[in-house]
Design an enzyme around this catalytic site. Sequence first.
Site, short mmCIF file in Angstrom:
data_model
loop_
_atom_site.label_atom_id
_atom_site.label_comp_id
_atom_site.label_asym_id
_atom_site.label_seq_id
_atom_site.Cartn_x
_atom_site.Cartn_y
_atom_site.Cartn_z
N ARG A 209 12.46 15.25 18.63
CA ARG A 209 12.86 16.55 18.10
C ARG A 209 13.09 16.44 16.59
NH1 ARG A 209 19.21 16.93 20.12
NH2 ARG A 209 19.74 14.83 19.45
N GLU B 48 22.41 20.68 14.01
CA GLU B 48 22.67 19.38 13.38
C GLU B 48 21.61 19.02 12.34
OE1 GLU B 48 23.32 16.31 16.29
OE2 GLU B 48 25.39 16.89 16.54
N GLU C 89 30.42 20.61 19.75
CA GLU C 89 29.97 19.61 20.72
C GLU C 89 30.94 18.45 20.76
OE1 GLU C 89 26.09 17.94 20.18
OE2 GLU C 89 25.21 19.85 19.56
N TRP D 299 23.34 7.45 23.58
CA TRP D 299 22.57 7.01 22.41
C TRP D 299 23.13 5.78 21.72
CZ3 TRP D 299 26.45 7.86 19.04
CH2 TRP D 299 27.25 9.00 19.22
C1 GLA Z 1 23.76 15.95 19.22
C2 GLA Z 1 22.86 17.13 19.50
C3 GLA Z 1 22.81 17.51 20.94
C4 GLA Z 1 22.77 16.28 21.80
C5 GLA Z 1 23.98 15.44 21.52
C6 GLA Z 1 24.10 14.24 22.40
O1 GLA Z 1 25.03 16.28 18.90
O2 GLA Z 1 23.16 18.27 18.75
O3 GLA Z 1 21.64 18.28 21.13
O4 GLA Z 1 21.61 15.56 21.55
O5 GLA Z 1 23.87 14.99 20.20
O6 GLA Z 1 25.23 13.46 22.10
#
Ligand code: GLA
Length: 695
Positions: free
Chosen positions: A123, A162, A322, A330
């Site tokens: 992405r 983000e 979030e 990750w």
């Molecule tokens: C980021 C992204 C989310 C997701 C989270 C996973 O914050 O904005 O789409 O990928 O990480 O921790």
Amino acid sequence: MKQHTRPYRWPAPLPGHTPHIWYGADYNPDQWPESVWDDDIRLMRQAGVNIVSLAIFSWAAIETDDGVFDFDWLDRVIAKLYDAGIAVDLASATASPPMWLTRKHPEILWTDERGETVWPGARQHWRPTSPVFRRYALRLCEAMAEHYKDNPAIVAWHVNNEYGCHNHFDYSDDAMRAFQRWCRHRYGTIDALNKAWGNMFWAQRLNSFDEIIPPRFVGEGNFTNPGRLLDFKRFSSDALKSFFIAERDTLARITPDIPLTTNFMVSAPGASLLDYDDWGREVDFVANDHYFTPGDAHIDELAYSASLVDGIARKRPWFLMEQSTSAVNWRPVNPRKEPGQLIRDSLLHLAMGADAICFFQWRQSNAGAEKFHSSMVPIAGEHTQVFRDVCTLGSMLGALTDEGLLGSTVRQAPAAIIYDADSQWASEHTATPNQKVRHWTEPLDWFSALADHGINADVLPVRAPWDGYDTVIVPCVYLFSEEMAHRLRSFVKRGGHAIVTYYSAIADEQDHLFPGGWPGLLHDVAGVRVEEHCPLTDLYPGALDHLDLSNGTTAHDLADVITGVEDGTRVLATFTAPEHTGMNGLPAITVHPYGEGALAYVGGKLGKDGIATSLPEILDALGIAYTRTGTGDLLRVVRTHSDGTTFEFTFNRSRDMTVDAELHGEPVAASYAETTGDGTASLKPNGVVVTAHRP
Ligand code: GLA
């Protein structure tokens, strides 16, 4: 000081609803058959969810081919949410471009420092400076805004996602041209730029702005020009910001009444990618994503980051967009959250000024790159501890709303700790006294050390107004402007207390070292002069692998060689070292009275424990009264309302002990804690109690 370009606006409740602490998640219904949606809504209601961020990664499902839009599925899911009383924070859907677009226009893909172009397959594979990408993205923004402009379910825009998470640095030719324009705007003449970047060094002098290239690969083990690199980081933040502003303004033109934000990543991964304090002036309300740091730093790092977000928001309510309910997927190893941490972490963000608590994501994916990432509804289903905690948290947020928490603000702490993105970026260069020394970790060490003594600190971006605090801590603020030096000097002169550490005021805004010793621009107020750095390394076992201080603490990684001490400077601690090192007996911690106030200088990296040990003496010598107000086992944060109501959040900060706490006010929420009815509580590890006190 930069002004806000937009007024503060917070998402309003759905028609017929009253304001509520927002609670929810990223919702990705397009990953699931429609048959799952009704179940989603049933569970959202059960959990008390009242908002979802929708369509963040839905470009391919909304614009299925060039100019071919399908809003039907999105309309259907939004209608279901609305009927259930769940508001929508609608994304511009521009975060991840579809394959048809990158096949047609591979020139929108970003390029790394070696000129390799990324492929689609994950992405955020777009470059912010591509005019082609901008055209497509803005067309989608326009289509989204036109289609949803009268939809009452939409309470906010979630612009992109983000920024810079994966496309932080782009070295393409588009980026190069934009960087040239940015430099021309900043410097006006190429001579000014040559001077700023120190281009006479290694024959880097440029004849014109057209000769500027981004800091592309210069060969393994070679050192890129630090001035250019620092400006490229500034430019990269600005390039993404200008793209954000273009998206924002496209949406705002069509839907002027819908507040907009984008989710920052203030502490990921370990430092700011972008200059979020600068970005904070461009959003209607600040939103942040935060992922916990596993291990001992968990609670302190969370509180520290959240406090910085509160500083960026200038103490106006902000949106936690979030966090995770449990593990992320990750890191190399992805620990789950301990029982109690889901609720404790959420209430800590709330304590630090959030009026919205959301997660990534609503339902755990069963396919794709995040299938092992925790969610509000785990892959194991609703009969799980995570989902039970999610429901408990939902009711707590309901109760706290009823108690009137919304709109209250975090009470100012006695101390301010300065954070500066520029200093972090500059201190990341690969040619420095010790690569283990950066800006980011030092403010966190001070935050934790103060917390060990029960002293709260607000973490503030350097541009924020910190002059009204009792004490200001300047931890490894490597870059110093004349303006900052002037502010600090007047602050101390007027009676303020400052603590300045090693590796502060080393260079000016262009990363030119201050001549004449450090802390540059501050000699008169600091009362010390640092002549050289003394890096500490295992290459000198038993001698300079560390340095002991006379107060029983130890410096690692870097110490200052302080050779000049002004009259009136009190030396609180000296280094003790073998004579041949030249460090024995040199000042390590000093306090210098200046005007009505005083400045303490800490000439080495003491780490959290060393700072905590040294603090009482430093605070006493500065004449600070609030030494040792607590044990450090509890973290207490207070939010106050204009009507005088206060909400005290009390957290068990110890790792594994049950801790008793005296309460102030009526308990209104508790988790992993028992309140006794006589004004005390017993908090288990990861426990928290919230009390309300009304005048
Ligand atoms: C980021 C992204 C989310 C997701 C989270 C996973 O914050 O904005 O789409 O990928 O990480 O921790």
